[in-house]
Write a protein that holds these residues in place. Structure first.
Motif, PDB file in Angstrom:
ATOM      1  N   VAL A  22     -32.578 -11.399  25.776  1.00 41.45           N
ATOM      2  CA  VAL A  22     -31.689 -10.496  25.049  1.00 41.45           C
ATOM      3  C   VAL A  22     -30.231 -10.923  25.216  1.00 41.45           C
ATOM      4  O   VAL A  22     -29.465 -10.987  24.242  1.00 41.45           O
ATOM      5  CB  VAL A  22     -31.895  -9.041  25.527  1.00 41.45           C
ATOM      6  N   CYS A  23     -29.833 -11.230  26.436  1.00 43.30           N
ATOM      7  CA  CYS A  23     -28.442 -11.641  26.666  1.00 43.30           C
ATOM      8  C   CYS A  23     -28.134 -12.968  25.977  1.00 43.30           C
ATOM      9  O   CYS A  23     -27.053 -13.145  25.398  1.00 43.30           O
ATOM     10  CB  CYS A  23     -28.173 -11.736  28.166  1.00 43.30           C
ATOM     11  N   ALA A  24     -29.079 -13.894  26.038  1.00 48.98           N
ATOM     12  CA  ALA A  24     -28.878 -15.181  25.377  1.00 48.98           C
ATOM     13  C   ALA A  24     -28.730 -15.012  23.866  1.00 48.98           C
ATOM     14  O   ALA A  24     -28.047 -15.817  23.208  1.00 48.98           O
ATOM     15  CB  ALA A  24     -30.042 -16.122  25.688  1.00 48.98           C
TER      16      ALA A  24
ATOM     17  N   LEU B  75     -25.064  -7.763  23.829  1.00 46.96           N
ATOM     18  CA  LEU B  75     -24.312  -7.507  25.055  1.00 46.96           C
ATOM     19  C   LEU B  75     -23.395  -6.313  24.867  1.00 46.96           C
ATOM     20  O   LEU B  75     -22.906  -6.053  23.766  1.00 46.96           O
ATOM     21  CB  LEU B  75     -23.466  -8.729  25.430  1.00 46.96           C
ATOM     22  N   THR B  76     -23.113  -5.613  25.947  1.00 52.91           N
ATOM     23  CA  THR B  76     -22.158  -4.511  25.923  1.00 52.91           C
ATOM     24  C   THR B  76     -20.729  -5.054  26.015  1.00 52.91           C
ATOM     25  O   THR B  76     -20.519  -6.223  26.339  1.00 52.91           O
ATOM     26  CB  THR B  76     -22.447  -3.543  27.082  1.00 52.91           C
TER      27      THR B  76
ATOM     28  N   PRO C 135     -27.826 -16.029  30.978  1.00 57.55           N
ATOM     29  CA  PRO C 135     -27.551 -16.668  29.682  1.00 57.55           C
ATOM     30  C   PRO C 135     -26.804 -15.736  28.736  1.00 57.55           C
ATOM     31  O   PRO C 135     -27.127 -14.559  28.623  1.00 57.55           O
ATOM     32  CB  PRO C 135     -28.955 -16.982  29.145  1.00 57.55           C
ATOM     33  N   GLY C 136     -25.776 -16.270  28.086  1.00 55.40           N
ATOM     34  CA  GLY C 136     -25.008 -15.481  27.134  1.00 55.40           C
ATOM     35  C   GLY C 136     -23.827 -14.748  27.721  1.00 55.40           C
ATOM     36  O   GLY C 136     -22.977 -14.245  26.987  1.00 55.40           O
TER      37      GLY C 136
ATOM     38  N   GLN D   1     -27.926   1.806  24.527  1.00 55.13           N
ATOM     39  CA  GLN D   1     -29.253   1.993  23.943  1.00 55.13           C
ATOM     40  C   GLN D   1     -29.686   0.784  23.125  1.00 55.13           C
ATOM     41  O   GLN D   1     -30.872   0.431  23.111  1.00 55.13           O
ATOM     42  CB  GLN D   1     -29.280   3.251  23.073  1.00 55.13           C
ATOM     43  N   GLU D   2     -28.744   0.127  22.466  1.00 64.54           N
ATOM     44  CA  GLU D   2     -29.105  -1.066  21.686  1.00 64.54           C
ATOM     45  C   GLU D   2     -29.583  -2.194  22.596  1.00 64.54           C
ATOM     46  O   GLU D   2     -30.548  -2.895  22.274  1.00 64.54           O
ATOM     47  CB  GLU D   2     -27.915  -1.516  20.835  1.00 64.54           C
ATOM     48  N   VAL D   3     -28.918  -2.377  23.734  1.00 65.32           N
ATOM     49  CA  VAL D   3     -29.382  -3.382  24.695  1.00 65.32           C
ATOM     50  C   VAL D   3     -30.752  -2.990  25.233  1.00 65.32           C
ATOM     51  O   VAL D   3     -31.664  -3.823  25.351  1.00 65.32           O
ATOM     52  CB  VAL D   3     -28.369  -3.554  25.842  1.00 65.32           C
ATOM     53  N   THR D   4     -30.914  -1.711  25.544  1.00 64.73           N
ATOM     54  CA  THR D   4     -32.196  -1.226  26.066  1.00 64.73           C
ATOM     55  C   THR D   4     -33.315  -1.439  25.053  1.00 64.73           C
ATOM     56  O   THR D   4     -34.402  -1.925  25.402  1.00 64.73           O
ATOM     57  CB  THR D   4     -32.081   0.269  26.416  1.00 64.73           C
TER      58      THR D   4
END
Length: 361
Positions: free
Chosen positions: A327-329, A333-334, A113-114, A344-347
């Motif tokens: 998170v992706c939805a 995303l990078t 998703p996303g 790090q923000e995604v993590t």
């Protein structure tokens, strides 16, 4: 409930490998803290191209012996611009795969998703594949050589090795994988119209093994035609089995069709459990972005989920992938998948999702 501790050998290796493995170990720690039923004893091994430049080898001579006692291996990426690729690959990754007879390479693909896909009119749920790659012989057996080097008559041979044992066991693994999935559908990839010995045997053994799995529907596809089918009719595919070379190429295509190699995971499995299996993202060392803090950690998280499934931690695996999807939805995303977030923000967002926090930003 008693907590179970899993011994993990982490080999970050080259390029963005250390960045994504660090992200992965952070997420594993968050899972352990949140669930309270499992923990990880992680030992890092500083093997790879830097080790090669310092010592002349990618890993120590007793490297496999050092790894034998671990439950699983969490691998980053191998390859460096100033070290020949055949040295990095044959010096680290392949000796582990072959030395531990990790003959089943499992590469799932789905649209997260996303994440935008280049496939028109295909959305989340429409593309859900597992590619099973024969991982011990075939075109990457390492059999061959060069003679008369540097002369006009120089010859280089690369011999594909197909054995009845090797083909039969990967076919059984693939049919069993298809049998375990809802659609019970397997596509056997071949090139027996042009490769009339090893690949004809591949086809014949596929038909033999199919008799053991009467509830699995299967078909056969030439590898070149398979690229067209993956692109134009992705919903017709589910589980796919192919040779070492063919699956290597098709799985990169699958990752691109799903949006990015940055979201594609890999498991190198010893199905008999004699040795530790190895889990790695598919994307490679990506030296062009190494150190910039923008490597996509999603493939490494999904790889960790595969590792958890292999270790019998299905609940933790599902919890992790649900957090990644959330998170992706949410659009965190990078840049490789159209976002602006750092590694790090995604993590951090995935860790917050694991802990059940409503706000991910």
């Amino acid at each position: 409930m008693k907590m179970k501790t899993h011994k993990i050998a982490a080999i970050p290796a080259d390029g963005i490998g250390p960045e994504v493995i660090d992200a992965g170990t952070q997420v594993l720690g968050a899972l352990s803290d949140h669930l309270g039923t499992l923990s990880f004893d992680i030992t890092r091994f500083a093997w790879g191209s830097d080790h090669y430049k310092a010592h002349g080898v990618m890993m120590p001579e007793d490297g496999l012996d050092q790894l034998k006692s671990f439950d699983a291996i969490y691998f980053g990426a191998v390859g460096a611009p100033d070290v020949p690729d055949h040295i990095t690959l044959w010096g680290l990754r392949l000796p582990i795969c072959q030395g531990f007879d990790q003959y089943a390479n499992v590469r799932p693909t789905r649209i997260i998703p996303g994440v935008n896909t280049p496939l028109k009119d295909v959305g989340v749920g429409d593309l859900d594949w597992v590619i099973v790659r024969e991982n011990s012989e075939g075109e990457y057996s390492g059999n061959g050589g060069r003679t008369h080097k540097g002369l006009p008559e120089e010859v280089g041979t690369e011999v594909s090795i197909f054995t009845r044992v090797g083909v039969t066991r990967i076919m059984r693994f693939a049919f069993a994988m298809a049998q375990s999935r809802p659609r019970k559908l397997l596509t056997v990839v071949t090139k027996s119209n042009a490769q009339r010995f090893g690949m004809v045997m591949w086809d014949e053994i596929a038909a033999e093994v199919a008799q053991e799995f009467p509830d699995v529907t299967w078909d056969k596809m030439l590898v070149d035609a398979m690229t067209v089918r993956m692109t134009l009719d992705p919903q017709s595919l589910d589980t796919i089995v192919a040779t070492n070379l063919h699956a290597d190429i098709l799985s990169d295509l699958a990752g691109a069709l799903a949006g990015s190699l940055g979201v594609a995971p890999t498991a190198n499995i010893d199905p008999e459990g004699r040795f530790p299996s190895m889990f790695e993202p598919i994307h490679g060392s990506a030296f062009d972005i190494a150190g910039n803090g923008i490597a996509n950690p999603v493939a490494t998280f999904w790889t960790a989920a595969q590792m958890l499934d292999h270790l019998g931690e299905g609940t933790a695996s599902a919890h992790l992938m649900a957090a990644v999807d959330r998170v992706c939805a949410a659009g965190i995303l990078t840049p490789d998948v159209g976002g602006s977030a750092t590694t790090q923000e995604v993590t951090d967002a995935v860790i917050k999702a694991i802990r059940g926090r409503n706000s991910l930003g």
